[in-house]
Scaffold this active site. Structure first.
Site, PDB file in Angstrom:
ATOM      1  N   ASP A  55       1.243   4.185  -4.903  1.00 31.96           N
ATOM      2  CA  ASP A  55       1.263   5.448  -4.187  1.00 31.96           C
ATOM      3  C   ASP A  55       1.123   5.147  -2.701  1.00 31.96           C
ATOM      4  O   ASP A  55       0.662   4.060  -2.318  1.00 31.96           O
ATOM      5  CB  ASP A  55       0.112   6.331  -4.681  1.00 31.96           C
ATOM      6  CG  ASP A  55       0.118   7.701  -4.036  1.00 31.96           C
ATOM      7  OD1 ASP A  55       1.199   8.309  -3.964  1.00 31.96           O
ATOM      8  OD2 ASP A  55      -0.948   8.153  -3.592  1.00 31.96           O
ATOM      9  N   ASP A  75       0.314   7.906   0.281  1.00 33.26           N
ATOM     10  CA  ASP A  75      -0.732   8.654   0.951  1.00 33.26           C
ATOM     11  C   ASP A  75      -2.086   8.393   0.301  1.00 33.26           C
ATOM     12  O   ASP A  75      -2.282   8.658  -0.882  1.00 33.26           O
ATOM     13  CB  ASP A  75      -0.430  10.158   0.895  1.00 33.26           C
ATOM     14  CG  ASP A  75       0.785  10.542   1.719  1.00 33.26           C
ATOM     15  OD1 ASP A  75       0.778  10.243   2.923  1.00 33.26           O
ATOM     16  OD2 ASP A  75       1.733  11.109   1.157  1.00 33.26           O
TER      17      ASP A  75
END
Length: 364
Positions: free
Chosen positions: A34, A36
């Site tokens: 991922d 963010d």
């Protein structure tokens, strides 16, 4: 090589974190990262991320970046990563915009117009699937799609989506993350924008959602990376970790984003990661096994966690810090606590032991 991981426990729901005799970057061929809250926050690199990813890449691990943020194109994301010191190409980036564009293209004729409430990443992804982005409900769209459009998204865009959905057009969303981490804290994500349209249309319809933790995103990731032994790396229990659970693959939770230790200890079975680490340096390390003892306690790295009473009570922690100030890895303590908390919660039908005292002691 012996790797103790959670692949045999995923279906039933994990009751303790897994262990690995070798660094995770050696145990898995691909990290599905991922962005963010894991690699960057608010545009700036998360502490230790650049160095850790560089070492993992140099050791042969393939790095792929899987994000529910549909705002930017893969080219723009790759350029940003490279600027931060994490070399990447557009093909290394998989977005929820790509996943939802494929989902829409499977449902509507080629060349169809689609009302876009989002940013350039969503528009580019739709064009790649032979669809035509439009800006108004009056432009003849056959579907409407929402993706994160950034903090400056005009309020009128939500009105356009509401008009189209109210007329019965199929409604799609790249993802429904309610929040997104930034440099100044946690802000509203695309899920909050989806709720605006849901409220405006009376809550009578639901969008088809493509992003993590749902299968369309996992399908997109597999198609684009070809990973055989992937490790999902994320900061969110309800997207990254649940997505790994749904895909039947292992996961690493890092504490650099939205999830804290208290939330982890309360995790329901599908939100329980295989591994836990403070940050991306966890990719470069093995993890000690969490051992269940005959007395019901759980031991990891010299820490012992238990529950004060069989029917509930509070979590109790004993370990290296009791005999030598500052000794012992707090992450090992968290792993032992997960074993005690998750097992007790499952036995009590979901009731989680109080963790306030032990987490305060660990500074978490």
């Amino acid at each position: 090589m012996t790797v103790r991981n959670g692949q045999g426990q995923q279906g039933a729901g994990r009751r303790r974190p897994g262990g690995s005799a070798v660094p995770l970057s050696e145990a898995y061929d691909t990290a599905l990262l991922d962005l963010d809250g894991v690699v960057y926050a608010g545009g700036e690199a998360v502490a230790h991320a650049v160095e850790a990813l560089g070492v993992a890449r140099a050791g042969g691990m393939h790095l792929a970046y899987v994000t529910n943020n549909a705002l930017r194109t893969p080219d723009a994301v790759a350029a940003h990563l490279t600027e931060l010191g994490v070399p990447a190409e557009a093909g290394d980036v998989i977005t929820s915009a790509q996943a939802v564009a494929r989902l829409i293209a499977d449902d509507v004729p080629a060349g169809s117009r689609v009302l876009v409430i989002g940013g350039e990443g969503l528009r580019v992804a739709l064009r790649e699937r032979g669809l035509v982005p439009v800006d108004s409900a009056e432009d003849g769209p056959v579907a409407v799609v929402q993706g994160y459009g950034g903090p400056e998204m005009p309020w009128g865009r939500f009105a356009e989506a509401s008009y189209a959905v109210a007329r019965g057009l199929p409604w799609y969303a790249s993802n429904t993350d309610l929040t997104i981490p930034g440099a100044r804290g946690i802000g509203p994500g695309n899920g909050a924008a989806v709720e605006v349209v849901r409220i405006a249309t009376g809550g009578r319809v639901e969008p088809k959602v493509a992003g993590k933790p749902l299968p369309p995103m996992h399908r997109e990731t597999v198609l684009r990376t070809g990973a055989r032994r992937p490790l999902v790396v994320g900061d969110r229990l309800d997207t990254d970790i649940e997505g790994a659970f749904n895909g039947g693959v292992d996961s690493l939770l890092v504490f650099t984003g939205v999830t804290d230790a208290a939330q982890l200890l309360r995790a329901v079975p599908e939100h329980r990661p295989t591994y836990v680490s403070a940050d991306l340096r966890g990719l470069l390390e093995g993890q000690p096994e969490v051992v269940a003892e005959a007395d019901g306690s759980f031991v990891c790295g010299g820490w012992r966690a238990s529950v004060s009473a069989p029917s509930g009570g509070e979590l109790v922690l004993e370990g290296p810090a009791d005999t030598a100030a500052g000794a012992g890895d707090p992450m090992d303590a968290v792993r032992a606590l997960c074993g005690a908390a998750w097992t007790a919660a499952d036995a009590a039908g979901g009731a989680v032991p109080d963790a306030g005292k032990v987490l305060a002691r660990l500074g978490l």
